[in-house]
Design a protein around this motif. Structure first.
Motif, PDB file in Angstrom:
ATOM      1  N   GLU B 362       0.827  -1.215   0.000  1.00 50.61           N
ATOM      2  CA  GLU B 362       0.000   0.000   0.000  1.00 50.61           C
ATOM      3  C   GLU B 362       0.856   1.257   0.000  1.00 50.61           C
ATOM      4  O   GLU B 362       0.561   2.231  -0.705  1.00 50.61           O
ATOM      5  CB  GLU B 362      -0.940  -0.014   1.210  1.00 50.61           C
ATOM      6  N   LEU B 363       1.938   1.218   0.772  1.00 47.80           N
ATOM      7  CA  LEU B 363       2.794   2.404   0.838  1.00 47.80           C
ATOM      8  C   LEU B 363       3.555   2.631  -0.456  1.00 47.80           C
ATOM      9  O   LEU B 363       3.628   3.752  -0.962  1.00 47.80           O
ATOM     10  CB  LEU B 363       3.769   2.290   2.019  1.00 47.80           C
ATOM     11  N   GLU B 364       4.131   1.589  -1.022  1.00 46.53           N
ATOM     12  CA  GLU B 364       4.942   1.821  -2.221  1.00 46.53           C
ATOM     13  C   GLU B 364       4.072   2.173  -3.426  1.00 46.53           C
ATOM     14  O   GLU B 364       4.461   2.988  -4.258  1.00 46.53           O
ATOM     15  CB  GLU B 364       5.932   0.676  -2.511  1.00 46.53           C
ATOM     16  N   LYS B 365       2.890   1.599  -3.473  1.00 48.42           N
ATOM     17  CA  LYS B 365       1.974   1.961  -4.556  1.00 48.42           C
ATOM     18  C   LYS B 365       1.621   3.448  -4.464  1.00 48.42           C
ATOM     19  O   LYS B 365       1.670   4.176  -5.462  1.00 48.42           O
ATOM     20  CB  LYS B 365       0.702   1.105  -4.469  1.00 48.42           C
ATOM     21  N   ALA B 366       1.306   3.897  -3.245  1.00 49.76           N
ATOM     22  CA  ALA B 366       0.953   5.304  -3.046  1.00 49.76           C
ATOM     23  C   ALA B 366       2.121   6.231  -3.359  1.00 49.76           C
ATOM     24  O   ALA B 366       1.956   7.312  -3.939  1.00 49.76           O
ATOM     25  CB  ALA B 366       0.456   5.518  -1.616  1.00 49.76           C
ATOM     26  N   LEU B 367       3.329   5.778  -3.004  1.00 51.09           N
ATOM     27  CA  LEU B 367       4.537   6.567  -3.310  1.00 51.09           C
ATOM     28  C   LEU B 367       4.697   6.756  -4.815  1.00 51.09           C
ATOM     29  O   LEU B 367       4.932   7.860  -5.300  1.00 51.09           O
ATOM     30  CB  LEU B 367       5.788   5.849  -2.803  1.00 51.09           C
ATOM     31  N   ILE B 368       4.589   5.661  -5.539  1.00 49.28           N
ATOM     32  CA  ILE B 368       4.805   5.702  -6.989  1.00 49.28           C
ATOM     33  C   ILE B 368       3.678   6.492  -7.678  1.00 49.28           C
ATOM     34  O   ILE B 368       3.907   7.217  -8.642  1.00 49.28           O
ATOM     35  CB  ILE B 368       4.909   4.263  -7.561  1.00 49.28           C
ATOM     36  N   GLN B 369       2.487   6.383  -7.128  1.00 47.07           N
ATOM     37  CA  GLN B 369       1.370   7.133  -7.703  1.00 47.07           C
ATOM     38  C   GLN B 369       1.425   8.610  -7.328  1.00 47.07           C
ATOM     39  O   GLN B 369       0.642   9.417  -7.834  1.00 47.07           O
ATOM     40  CB  GLN B 369       0.039   6.541  -7.222  1.00 47.07           C
ATOM     41  N   GLY B 370       2.332   8.938  -6.397  1.00 45.95           N
ATOM     42  CA  GLY B 370       2.436  10.326  -5.969  1.00 45.95           C
ATOM     43  C   GLY B 370       1.366  10.727  -4.958  1.00 45.95           C
ATOM     44  O   GLY B 370       1.125  11.910  -4.730  1.00 45.95           O
ATOM     45  N   ASP B 371       0.724   9.743  -4.333  1.00 49.14           N
ATOM     46  CA  ASP B 371      -0.326  10.054  -3.353  1.00 49.14           C
ATOM     47  C   ASP B 371       0.234  10.407  -1.985  1.00 49.14           C
ATOM     48  O   ASP B 371      -0.437  11.038  -1.171  1.00 49.14           O
ATOM     49  CB  ASP B 371      -1.270   8.862  -3.198  1.00 49.14           C
ATOM     50  N   ILE B 372       1.426   9.922  -1.710  1.00 54.39           N
ATOM     51  CA  ILE B 372       2.066  10.266  -0.436  1.00 54.39           C
ATOM     52  C   ILE B 372       3.505  10.672  -0.707  1.00 54.39           C
ATOM     53  O   ILE B 372       4.038  10.437  -1.787  1.00 54.39           O
ATOM     54  CB  ILE B 372       2.053   9.081   0.575  1.00 54.39           C
ATOM     55  N   GLU B 373       4.124  11.295   0.322  1.00 54.22           N
ATOM     56  CA  GLU B 373       5.515  11.714   0.164  1.00 54.22           C
ATOM     57  C   GLU B 373       6.428  10.864   1.036  1.00 54.22           C
ATOM     58  O   GLU B 373       6.013  10.363   2.089  1.00 54.22           O
ATOM     59  CB  GLU B 373       5.657  13.181   0.577  1.00 54.22           C
ATOM     60  N   VAL B 374       7.661  10.760   0.584  1.00 49.78           N
ATOM     61  CA  VAL B 374       8.637   9.936   1.301  1.00 49.78           C
ATOM     62  C   VAL B 374       8.752  10.359   2.762  1.00 49.78           C
ATOM     63  O   VAL B 374       8.829   9.523   3.667  1.00 49.78           O
ATOM     64  CB  VAL B 374      10.016   9.995   0.599  1.00 49.78           C
ATOM     65  N   LYS B 375       8.724  11.672   3.000  1.00 55.38           N
ATOM     66  CA  LYS B 375       8.944  12.141   4.374  1.00 55.38           C
ATOM     67  C   LYS B 375       7.859  11.666   5.347  1.00 55.38           C
ATOM     68  O   LYS B 375       8.072  11.625   6.554  1.00 55.38           O
ATOM     69  CB  LYS B 375       9.081  13.666   4.405  1.00 55.38           C
ATOM     70  N   HIS B 376       6.694  11.303   4.825  1.00 59.08           N
ATOM     71  CA  HIS B 376       5.624  10.833   5.716  1.00 59.08           C
ATOM     72  C   HIS B 376       5.640   9.323   5.937  1.00 59.08           C
ATOM     73  O   HIS B 376       4.815   8.791   6.685  1.00 59.08           O
ATOM     74  CB  HIS B 376       4.254  11.248   5.168  1.00 59.08           C
ATOM     75  N   LEU B 377       6.587   8.633   5.270  1.00 54.78           N
ATOM     76  CA  LEU B 377       6.601   7.175   5.340  1.00 54.78           C
ATOM     77  C   LEU B 377       6.658   6.602   6.760  1.00 54.78           C
ATOM     78  O   LEU B 377       5.872   5.703   7.092  1.00 54.78           O
ATOM     79  CB  LEU B 377       7.784   6.603   4.540  1.00 54.78           C
ATOM     80  N   PRO B 378       7.566   7.094   7.608  1.00 54.28           N
ATOM     81  CA  PRO B 378       7.678   6.477   8.935  1.00 54.28           C
ATOM     82  C   PRO B 378       6.354   6.495   9.694  1.00 54.28           C
ATOM     83  O   PRO B 378       5.930   5.476  10.253  1.00 54.28           O
ATOM     84  CB  PRO B 378       8.727   7.342   9.637  1.00 54.28           C
ATOM     85  N   GLU B 379       5.717   7.633   9.644  1.00 53.78           N
ATOM     86  CA  GLU B 379       4.445   7.810  10.354  1.00 53.78           C
ATOM     87  C   GLU B 379       3.373   6.872   9.770  1.00 53.78           C
ATOM     88  O   GLU B 379       2.671   6.164  10.505  1.00 53.78           O
ATOM     89  CB  GLU B 379       4.041   9.266  10.132  1.00 53.78           C
TER      90      GLU B 379
END
Lengths: 497, 497
Positions: B362-379
């Motif tokens: 879910e996280l990597e898909k959202a990253l690649i789609q540009g839905d989330i930013e790397v800096k928010h990953l830990p949270e």
């Protein structure tokens, strides 16, 4: 950004040495770890990679780089690399590709035929293959060219710069001295008792002692490893990955102990080549003979010496079965230096070993010169063995069929073993002018010896040709006197004559 | 004699797979045997050989052969090889060479930064590298092209044919079922006691048991070997040389036992590919997911099953410390199947494992789609872990920084783990229609199972795409129900709810 010719030259050489590292690892793996069923596939992969190396070595583009670079002022490293690459190019391209392919097929067939012939003690079945191999090697020699003797052209593959003329100036002297020494030994009042060495010695303990000795020799285990194999060898994959293999005979520890030290000597050479030569054709030992001088120096001049056992017998005993507590140092030392003429080269003691080489050298030289025929080899072999060593093979499998070399077409190779031994004696003499070797060995610290060898020999890799190493180290050319006097002194002492 | 285009095509592919075998052996060697100091040189050699493979895959001459051959009638083997070669050519040449070089440098830097960041629990220092990696992967995806979702283009590298649409049709269902199953397990009346498994178990004995189990699985030791390593893997050098590695934890035998069986499952796949595919790009597993289906089938569906231990607990005990004599089969079986939500994926039990994958997918898909930013990953990572598994990392090193995959730029890879698990459940179901698996396992003879897998899956190598294997074997597409009902039934039994 376009690359200079020099950069392109280095890059091509790096590609070549990368393939060679891969080939080396595959060879090591096949002889130590690889599962049996994967061998066929692996052989094909090796064939493909060897072909790639061959393509680079004979490529037009390499030749262009060499031509462009060789007359410009440059570093020693570049000059020497250009020389090695050009020589390889010239020699390799002199053999027509189709002829070389036929030869490779012949080699491979001849090797399996040889294995069968040895197994069945049937020289006749191998004879036609050997005849073909001799024929090809004569043709190669003519294509490569030579000044005096056709055999010189083959010698060049293993010991560039050494000629029949030079060998014939020293080998007969060695042969005669050793033969007469051997007679004195046979009649000597004191005879060692090798039985004291025999009996069960667990493999694991032999392995531990082997590791201990390699460490003491300054072999770097972080840049190498020790494994078990059937026919021991050392192999340098790169200057920081030089592997030793050995063989454990639980009934006779000598195989592993002296074998490991021998291969350790080869390995020290490869581990201590100047790292700046990495990825060039200079990053390996300069010749078969100089390589053998290093292994034999450690095996014979150090590990079979009295000072060595004066210190290391206690170390040895700490790994050995308890019965060795009952065997005095003197008996042990004499036993590991027993001289006993035998039929098999690789089992020979250090005194009779060169005589085995003389038999082979004289025969292969005569074959290549066309003075004798392959079909007469068994008979001639047996005559020479009888004349030099006083023993006669009862069958060809323990005579002319014993070694794989000729089956692989390796003519010109055998002399390197005897040369290496002479070099080692000359090197020892030179080292003695600077180091009290006996004291150093007794102290159990081989650092100084290893550093001397690195400084004078190892570091250069292929930067210097064998005879130039010898000259720089000893101040003279090939001289058999050092070997003869080393053996004479040592065995007079042991056999008290 | 001039070669036909087809012969030249095969010869080029043989060259490529020869380089790949050499690369494989070097990789195996670096992770099992190679001395530490040789690593730098070896990495350069690997770089050279990888470059050669890349050159072949993207060469004009290969493209010419493909164009000439692809529309002619031909064998299945040729057709499939052309397809694989063309696809590799197309995808690889779509990335500009300079961009790819920059990316390789970035990867290597990012991996070492990641290692430091994990060590120091410092996500911030790694964040810019990860941002770059995401950026490059988005660009690659756009260059490769896709129909619906940008992430599909990355998925294709690991599981060609599988899309976001398909994953999103099954993954949420898996997640919800497992999360609710997990809640029931937490509140179940019976809880296994994993303490019974702990305690010293000598490495040598674990090794012997590992070998025994591999043999029983029909792993062919004459076409492979078992070695020790830090991060276990299996590697197929060729169909007759497929090596397994494992890790021994003397405090917890489960690492070696289940790890060896898992890698053994991968190895059986590679050992049983049709030898006619050798030296073509078809001579390997068809995808990450199908590969994982084989390892997980053996690890979970066989080696964690009740029938397996009913027979093999006695075998296990013959190698295990004596205290296991006191532990009843039932307690042992439950303990090796303990479900316990934890933070680290590679230590997860078979029930919670897919949930770890969901977090990542879910996280990597959202990253690649540009839905989330790397800096928010830990949270985001911590929130998902809490929500799906009920555990929250106290630090990023046991959270978002735990896996190397993203640091290597491997986006689209994680789903294969969960897919493989679903495939395995579907495959088991299909196998059950033909074989009484429980009886076979109890009888301790896995031949029939192995033959079924070979006949239906292994032999094809890359001749079939993953979803076509799945369809041919199970008669349907991706279906999560089999995995869900397998886990539900099994854990209801063990936890008695």
């Amino acid at each position: 950004m376009s690359l200079s010719t020099e950069q392109k030259f280095w890059s091509l050489l790096k590609e070549q040495s990368s393939f060679q590292e891969a080939i080396g690892l595959m060879a090591w793996d096949m002889r130590t770890k690889a599962p049996s069923k994967g061998m066929d596939n692996r052989s094909e992969v090796l064939g493909v990679l060897s072909q790639k190396v061959h393509e680079i070595q004979t490529s037009d583009v390499l030749k262009e780089y060499i031509e462009e670079l060789k007359n410009k002022p440059s570093s020693n490293r570049l000059t020497a690399s250009l020389q090695v690459a050009e020589e390889t190019y010239d020699r390799t391209t002199k053999i027509p590709a189709s002829m070389y392919r036929e030869y490779v097929t012949l080699q491979s067939r001849a090797e399996s035929r040889w294995a069968e012939a040895k197994e069945n003690n049937d020289f006749k079945s191998f004879q036609p293959y050997l005849e073909e191999l001799v024929k090809y090697n004569r043709e190669f020699a003519n294509l490569w060219g030579y000044e005096q003797h056709i055999y010189d052209a083959l010698l060049y593959n293993y010991e560039p710069g050494v000629t029949v003329e030079q060998l014939d100036a020293v080998f007969p002297k060695v042969r005669e001295s050793l033969t007469s020494l051997l007679n004195e030994i046979k009649n000597a009042p004191v005879q060692p008792d090798p039985e004291v060495l025999k009996g069960h010695f667990p493999k694991q303990q032999q392995e531990k002692f082997s590791e201990e000795i390699l460490k003491r020799m300054s072999y770097d285990f972080e840049a190498g490893r020790l494994d078990e194999t059937i026919h021991p060898f050392a192999i340098g994959l790169n200057v920081n990955d030089v592997r030793v293999t050995t063989k454990y005979d639980e009934k006779d520890f000598r195989t592993a102990v002296f074998g490991t030290i021998h291969e350790g000597g080869h390995a020290l050479y490869e581990q201590n080549i100047d790292p700046n030569l990495s990825f060039t054709p200079l990053a390996t030992g300069t010749s078969m003979g100089i390589h053998e001088s290093q292994s034999l120096f450690w095996e014979n001049f150090i590990a079979r010496s009295r000072p060595f056992w004066e210190t290391h017998y206690e170390v040895f005993r700490s790994y050995a079965p308890r019965r060795f507590e009952q065997i005095p140092l003197e008996d042990f030392f004499r036993a590991v230096n027993e001289v006993k003429p035998s039929l098999i080269r690789i089992e020979a003691d250090e005194l009779t070993y060169p005589l085995h080489i003389m038999v082979r050298y004289e025969l292969e030289k005569a074959l290549i010169q066309g003075d004798i025929e392959v079909k007469h080899l068994p008979e001639l072999w047996n005559e020479k063995m009888h004349s030099y060593l006083g023993v006669t093979p009862r069958k060809d499998s323990e005579g002319v069929l014993q070694d794989i070399h000729w089956a692989g077409g390796d003519f010109g190779y055998f002399p390197s073993y005897a040369l290496g031994y002479m070099y080692a004696a000359q090197i020892q003499h030179a080292m003695k002018q600077e180091i009290d070797i006996d004291e150093t060995i007794k102290a159990g610290d081989f650092h100084q010896i290893k550093q001397w060898l690195t400084k004078n020999i190892h570091q250069y890799g292929k930067m210097k040709k064998p005879l130039s190493i010898l000259n720089d180290v000893t101040g003279e050319g090939l001289n058999a006197d050092y070997l003869i006097s080393y053996l004479t002194d040592k065995y007079r002492g042991i056999y008290q004559f």
